[in-house]
Every structure is written in C-alpha cells, then in structure tokens.
Design an enzyme around this catalytic site. Sequence first.
Site, PDB file in Angstrom:
ATOM      1  CB  SER A  94      -1.060  -0.157   1.475  1.00  0.00           C
ATOM      2  OG  SER A  94      -1.422   1.188   1.464  1.00  0.00           O
ATOM      3  CE  LYS A 106      -4.829  -0.327  -0.026  1.00  0.00           C
ATOM      4  NZ  LYS A 106      -5.332  -0.686   1.702  1.00  0.00           N
ATOM      5  CE  LYS A 133      -3.760   4.412   1.934  1.00  0.00           C
ATOM      6  NZ  LYS A 133      -5.132   3.581   2.634  1.00  0.00           N
ATOM      7  CG  ASP A 172      -7.565   2.109   0.388  1.00  0.00           C
ATOM      8  OD1 ASP A 172      -9.048   2.925   0.460  1.00  0.00           O
ATOM      9  OD2 ASP A 172      -6.997   2.021   1.211  1.00  0.00           O
ATOM     10  CD  GLU A 215      -8.333  -0.799   0.711  1.00  0.00           C
ATOM     11  OE1 GLU A 215      -7.667  -0.851   0.009  1.00  0.00           O
ATOM     12  OE2 GLU A 215      -8.636  -0.574   2.318  1.00  0.00           O
ATOM     13  CG  ASP A 258     -10.433  -0.275   5.475  1.00  0.00           C
ATOM     14  OD1 ASP A 258     -10.841  -1.414   6.686  1.00  0.00           O
ATOM     15  OD2 ASP A 258      -9.346  -0.350   4.992  1.00  0.00           O
ATOM     16  CE  LYS A 302      -7.803  -2.233   6.908  1.00  0.00           C
ATOM     17  NZ  LYS A 302      -7.427  -0.938   6.798  1.00  0.00           N
ATOM     18  N   GLY A 323      -3.600  -4.034   5.719  1.00  0.00           N
ATOM     19  CA  GLY A 323      -2.942  -3.842   7.249  1.00  0.00           C
ATOM     20  C   GLY A 323      -3.272  -2.434   8.178  1.00  0.00           C
TER      21      GLY A 323
HETATM   22  O1  OSB Z   1      -6.721   2.416   5.106  1.00  0.00           O
HETATM   23  O2  OSB Z   1      -6.244   0.607   4.194  1.00  0.00           O
HETATM   24  C1  OSB Z   1      -6.430   1.570   5.306  1.00  0.00           C
HETATM   25  C2  OSB Z   1      -3.208   2.209   7.033  1.00  0.00           C
HETATM   26  C3  OSB Z   1      -3.862   3.109   8.324  1.00  0.00           C
HETATM   27  C4  OSB Z   1      -4.850   2.871   8.288  1.00  0.00           C
HETATM   28  C5  OSB Z   1      -5.364   2.763   7.381  1.00  0.00           C
HETATM   29  C6  OSB Z   1      -5.126   1.269   6.740  1.00  0.00           C
HETATM   30  C7  OSB Z   1      -3.397   1.638   5.428  1.00  0.00           C
HETATM   31  C8  OSB Z   1      -3.295   1.042   4.790  1.00  0.00           C
HETATM   32  C9  OSB Z   1      -1.908   0.476   4.804  1.00  0.00           C
HETATM   33  O3  OSB Z   1      -3.415   1.166   3.939  1.00  0.00           O
HETATM   34  C10 OSB Z   1      -1.903  -0.912   4.495  1.00  0.00           C
HETATM   35  C11 OSB Z   1      -0.408  -1.688   5.024  1.00  0.00           C
HETATM   36  O4  OSB Z   1       0.213  -1.165   4.143  1.00  0.00           O
HETATM   37  O5  OSB Z   1      -0.550  -1.892   6.623  1.00  0.00           O
HETATM   38 MG    MG Z   2      -8.185   1.305   3.211  1.00  0.00          MG
END
Ligand code: OSB
Ligand code: MG
Length: 377
Positions: free
Chosen positions: A142, A168, A170, A195, A220, A245, A269, A297
């Site tokens: 990510s 992925k 953001k 995402d 996402e 999510d 999660k 994550g």
């Molecule tokens: O939206 O998935 C998410 C990290 C912190 C809070 C929300 C998210 C995330 C990530 C990181 O996308 C995922 C990772 O590599 O741990």
């Molecule tokens: Mg997310």
Amino acid sequence: MNGGLPRLRVERARLRVVELPLVSPFTTSFGTQTVRRALLVELEGDGVAGVGECVAGIDPAYSSETCAGALSTLRDHILPSVLGAPPADVAGHARSWEWVRGHHMAKAATEMALLDQAGHATGQSVSQILGGVRSRIGCGVSIGIQPSLAATLTAIEGYLAAGYQRIKLKCKPGYDVELAQAVRQRFPGTPLMLDANSAYSLQDVDQLRALDEFDLTMIEQPLAHDDLIDHATLQAQIETSICLDESVESLADLCAAIALGSGRILNIKAGRVGGLLPAAQLHDTCGEAGWPVWCGGMLETGIGRAANLALASLPGFTLPGDTSASDRYFEQDLLEQPFELAADGTLPVPTGPGLGIQVEQRRLDEATVHLEELSPK
Ligand code: OSB
Ligand code: MG
C-alpha cells in the site's frame, strides 16, 4: 475451529505503548503519519504469556478509536473483565467483554494476546487455531500519496522489483484519474488498485466512472466510512469492483453490504471487526456470498503482522493483501527475525506456537514510551 482451546486464567496484564519511526511518511486522504505508535497488550496466566497489538491510530481519522482511548478502555473496562476471572477459553473470555460497545481494536488486541497465550499452552499456531490452510501469503503493498507522479512511479518500480504481487495506491479527489492513467501506461499488466479512504461522495460518480478504463482490480472504500447505501448506488454505476474497508465493522454490516450490493470484495482487518475470531466469521460469510477477501494492514509492528499472516492463511483469502515485509515500514521491527519478502512476493505464515514470533526484548524496551501493570482487583 477453536473448540480445542484450553481454559486459561489471566492473572496479570501489562499495557505498553511503543513508537517506531516509519521508513517514509505515509499519506492518505485523511492525513500523514511519520511514526507508528502501537499499544501492546501483554497477558500472563497459568504460567503462559501472550501478546497482542492494538491497531488504533494516534488520531481518530481512520476510525473513531485512538491509541490513548484504547489504553483507557483496556485498563478500565476490557481487561478488568478477564483479569482474575475463572479460567475460560478465548471465546469465553471474549464473551466477558461483549457488554462493551464498540472499541473493536482494543478488544481485538486482547483477543490476539489470548490466542497467543492459548497457542503457547497447546503448541498450536494461531493459523492452525483459526483453520488456516496456506503456508505462504501473497503480498501486495500500500503506497501513500507521494509528492509527485514521478515519485509514485519510482516507488512502484522499487516495490515491483522486490517482488510485491500487487500495487495499492492511496488516492483522493484530484489525485486519481491522472494517477491511474500514468501508472497504467508505465506498468500495463501490474495488478493495481486504489484506496480512497472515504474521500468521495456520490457527486463524484463521473470521476469514479472514469477509472473504469484502467483495469483496476478494485477501488477500496470510495465513499463515507459509515455508508452502505451510496456504495450500492455507486457499484451499480461503475464497472470497477468496490472493496469495502471502513464501512464493515461487524458481521451485521457485512450482511447488509452483501444484501444491498454495496461492493464485491472485502478487506478484512481483525482490529476493525473486533478480533481474529470475528474476522474468521466474516471470511466464512464472504465465502458463502462469493465475495473474495484479502487481509488489510494498519502499519502493524511484527506482532500484529504475524497475526495478519495467520488470518490470511484461511482459504478465502485469495487476493494479495497489505501484509508487506517489515522493511517496508520500519528500519528495525520488534522481532528477532523481521518478516522478509521472498522473491516470489510472499511472506511465510509463522508455524511456531501462538503468533510464532520472538520479540527482541532490547528493541522493545528501546521503543517503549509508556508501560503500566494491571493485576486483579
Ligand atoms: O485504509 O487500508 C487502509 C493504513 C492505516 C490505516 C488505514 C489503511 C492503511 C493502509 C496501510 O492502507 C496498509 C499496510 O501496509 O499496513
Ligand atoms: Mg483501506
């Protein structure tokens, strides 16, 4: 699944806050993080110890929970329900905090510690306890919002060279179509997803539909963190599959999402849904509905990462998750042996008892910024 877990006592508990600097700032539509502050729950009873990680953030931006809030909820409400209680299996202890509304991340950290303790007592790994079937997990990465498109392309190149199986990115309004187009042009066949962390509304449907031409495996959480209805409206108007999510915090949320057609894929999660056992239930329900799932994550330390890998070993986790290697997050993780990505883009599911990890005590002490001991009243 956990019918064979022993009944154990919890005689002592410790709450520890650690801080680990991130190797690079992590920017999402809701803000930038430069350090991972994590709350650890350490339990001991019947001569066996367990540890769990709470994934709540410093700010209530991804969810309403915070590290400081979880600390007080654990100290004042959740842990007093299990400390000194009669011996119980993990599900039994979890029932004792059912009266606490919400606070899923705080509950999940306690449940993780109990599963680690139970695994150490019986010799089973958490993966075995949950019913895992895989020994290696396909990993994605990510990538936060970067200062420029060029920086994004460079970051992707590095992660693909390391072996990551999907990217992925953001995104947020205004940092989306151009981004997807540039990345697609440069990496035509790479499994790619975005995402949005709830940054859009239904008014942005044209912008979101424009993403359809870039062959994204999913988008996402485009819409509000607590919405399912608008996501269903959006899913009917775009081709790209929506992955939920933030909007799914419980089995009830998931059942509503499936019934409404709010998406087609779930990011699971354990912290968001109150634990690994509830997460496994969501996994089962997704399987019945034909929704593929993957393990999300929360920038976990190696402790939470081990739990994520155990969860991702369940059969329905068919898509690469955000279970990246330790060095994607930290220069030094908390473990004797950090998680290292194999060239095929996989991480091993720990096979030792419980979480199957060994915390490096000196590193843990160095990273600790707060420590408190609890014992039965
Ligand atoms: O939206 O998935 C998410 C990290 C912190 C809070 C929300 C998210 C995330 C990530 C990181 O996308 C995922 C990772 O590599 O741990
Ligand atoms: Mg997310």
